[in-house]
Design an enzyme around this catalytic site. Sequence first.
Site, PDB file in Angstrom:
ATOM      1  N   LYS A  87       0.823  -1.212   0.000  1.00 15.78           N
ATOM      2  CA  LYS A  87       0.000   0.000   0.000  1.00 15.78           C
ATOM      3  C   LYS A  87       0.862   1.269   0.000  1.00 15.78           C
ATOM      4  O   LYS A  87       0.462   2.297  -0.522  1.00 15.78           O
ATOM      5  CB  LYS A  87      -0.895  -0.025   1.231  1.00 15.78           C
ATOM      6  N   GLU A 184     -11.203   5.785   5.316  1.00 16.55           N
ATOM      7  CA  GLU A 184     -11.161   4.859   6.457  1.00 16.55           C
ATOM      8  C   GLU A 184     -11.741   5.463   7.738  1.00 16.55           C
ATOM      9  O   GLU A 184     -12.568   4.824   8.387  1.00 16.55           O
ATOM     10  CB  GLU A 184      -9.730   4.341   6.659  1.00 16.55           C
TER      11      GLU A 184
END
Lengths: 622, 177
Positions: A87, A184
């Site tokens: 990521k 998130e």
Amino acid sequence: MALLHIAEPGLSTEPHKHRLAVGIDLGTTNSLVATVRNGIAVCLVDEEGRAMLPSIVRYHADSRIEVGRSAAVAHATDPRNTIISVKRFMGRGLKDVAYIESMPYDFVDAGGMLRLRTVQGVKSPVEVSAEILKVLAARAQASLGGELTGAVITVPAYFDDAQRQATKDAAKLAGINVLRLLNEPTAAAVAYGLDNAAEGVYAVYDLGGGTFDLSILKLSRGIFEVLATNGDAALGGDDFDHRLFCWALDQSEIDPPSSEDARRLLLKAREAKELLTACEEASIKATLGSGEKVDLVVTRDQFASMTKHLVQKTVAPMRKVLRDAGLAPEDIKGVVMVGGATRMPHVQRAVAEFFGQEPLTNLDPDKVVALGAAIQANVLAGNRKEEDDWLLLDVIPLSLGLEMMGGLTEKIVPRNSTLPIARAQEFTTYKDGQTAMAFHVVQGERELVADCRSLARFELRGIPPMAAGAARIRVTFQVDADGLLSVSAREMSSGVEASVLVKPSYGLTDDEIAGMLRDGVERASEDIDARALREQQVEADRVIEATLVALEQDGDLLSDEERAAIDAAIAETRQTAAGHDPRAIKRSTEALSRATNEFAARRMDKSIRAALAGHKVDEIQV
Amino acid sequence: MSIDLQQDFFGLFGLHRRFRIDEAALELAYHDLQGRVHPDRFAHLPDSEKRLSMQWATQVNEGFRTLRKPLPRAIYLLELMGVDAGLHTNTAMSPAFLMEQMEWREAVEEARAAGEAEELAQLHTRLRQHSREVFDELAQQCDDEHDYAGAAETVRRLMFMEKLQHEIDDALEALES
């Protein structure tokens, strides 16, 4: 009165038809998939009952690809082909990644997004992420027993456009229909807020494996409104591991370690960090390739002091986000902790000190993001029920702008603008007879273009020759609900639309994605035509169904002729969808979509008029 | 005949065309409208409906952004009244105002140079207090006296003050980091 009953868009009208949708938390260290089952969000587990899938991908010489725990086994023996924390590479160039020199990979620098040379050839971080997503999607389909309508995939709130686009591209490669990219901390707020019927202003402190986000949300009457967000897209638990790893190297005077030893020690450092959450001290024991032994003990206080600067790095964003929201720490009703790294006691202490209150840790910080994403996915897939009357209003984390003369940035869309947003600005030519103009799109808060993130370059060609300063070129930035930007340019006096060819600075081009998709399909020895046919049929079904629901709700908005035209288009689409020609299905589906354009606009008007009527009533009551 | 996407923002939120507005009513109407047009309500529908939803949601956000804060609201109101606030062209200001501005600026500069965060924070508060008074004046000009030319000048003064406020904030941020 029946006439006033207006079904809202997005409400499921056929309760028996439940669409399968999932939320995916594509994390730096671990990834999860969750869904809403019988009204409750749950994480889906693998055959051994585990929810967390380590975000580790190993490429084998025999063309096998292993993902998760079994791949982790080889992290120290085959580090070059075993990719962890991918990521951190999404939408990033080589020079953007911290301590890249201590990483065991064979990097390829072709400008733009970095690549990794593996035993299976050169891989983009997008392809590596797609492997993780494929495993999660397969787990979901096996567990739910059917094809997925789509997924909500979470991204750090502070991800820029290139990182978001890379995530969406990874989903595309994995064959997943992305319903939405969700931030998130916002996902966590949904899970927390709906669970606790929370009202008021909350802060979400999200320290994951590789990213840090801080969002301030106002929760009122089911609206989750993000007031401001800030963070650091390259700060997380990984950095704490790395710090401890460096300390261990120092203490045992290993310099420099082989890449196998480095991996081994890094993993030991991570284990020690995790132990220190519950224990006052932990040991780091490893046998190196040379047979040499490392045997160290680290105390909680030592660890806290050697990583103090990392915790401190989260404080400046806390200050900034409050200032952007126009709030003081005491205005915050609760602080929700998200991400495994928030388990560290000294992180919790720092947050408690800043906000003057103990943070909320009653939800599992590892799972809360996936659960929130699942709740959102369920609603977006069309399973919304009357009681799901909540809505998310999110923002763009970083300003978007254009490069001006002298390397300065002109901001077009300011950070923390609520999505979706469109902004336009006019520019002019600076030379007589100038027929083309180049634009450079950047993202960031700094004044100098060189200090901002380069997103893309494009050119407007075919401007009619005019005197300098006479042309009026209107550049429009549109940011959608995923936080993704599209840019268009038009010369206003002639109406020339840009032949805009966007070259992403750190992304993949459409051709590259198409190529990777082809390779992937061939690898899976799937029939590419069969896949195209199936996709078109699904799309045709979706459009027909949506149209039928709309006709049932608002058929009275149409004249008889209009109704007949739509009915004919439905019949045509049904007929082609029963056949085997994907292009014919696509044509008829598009024709049906066009035939309902005006109808859709009228339905929207009706809904807005109802809202206006509602306000008038309120005013009278006041 | 579809509703004009360009319709005036006051009408869009069911408000009278005035400077003083009921902020709670604005927020309520904003949430109600987004609940109907937001892309999340259309994610499972055909592309044509998604496009429509994005256009509307964009417009509703733009309207809310314009009306929520007093300065953009005043500029927008003057525009609707056909008065050009002359933000970019008309920089003529009364000498008294310019003098006052210079004093503010000197105070900010001194505090910045001396690294006085406390002093800067105080200036921030005082300036905010002062702009509240000026906004009251603006409300009277717009809603009671209908003196739009006067209001335009007040808006220009407020723009100066806002810029100064940003400079104080930037200085504070620089001191913190």
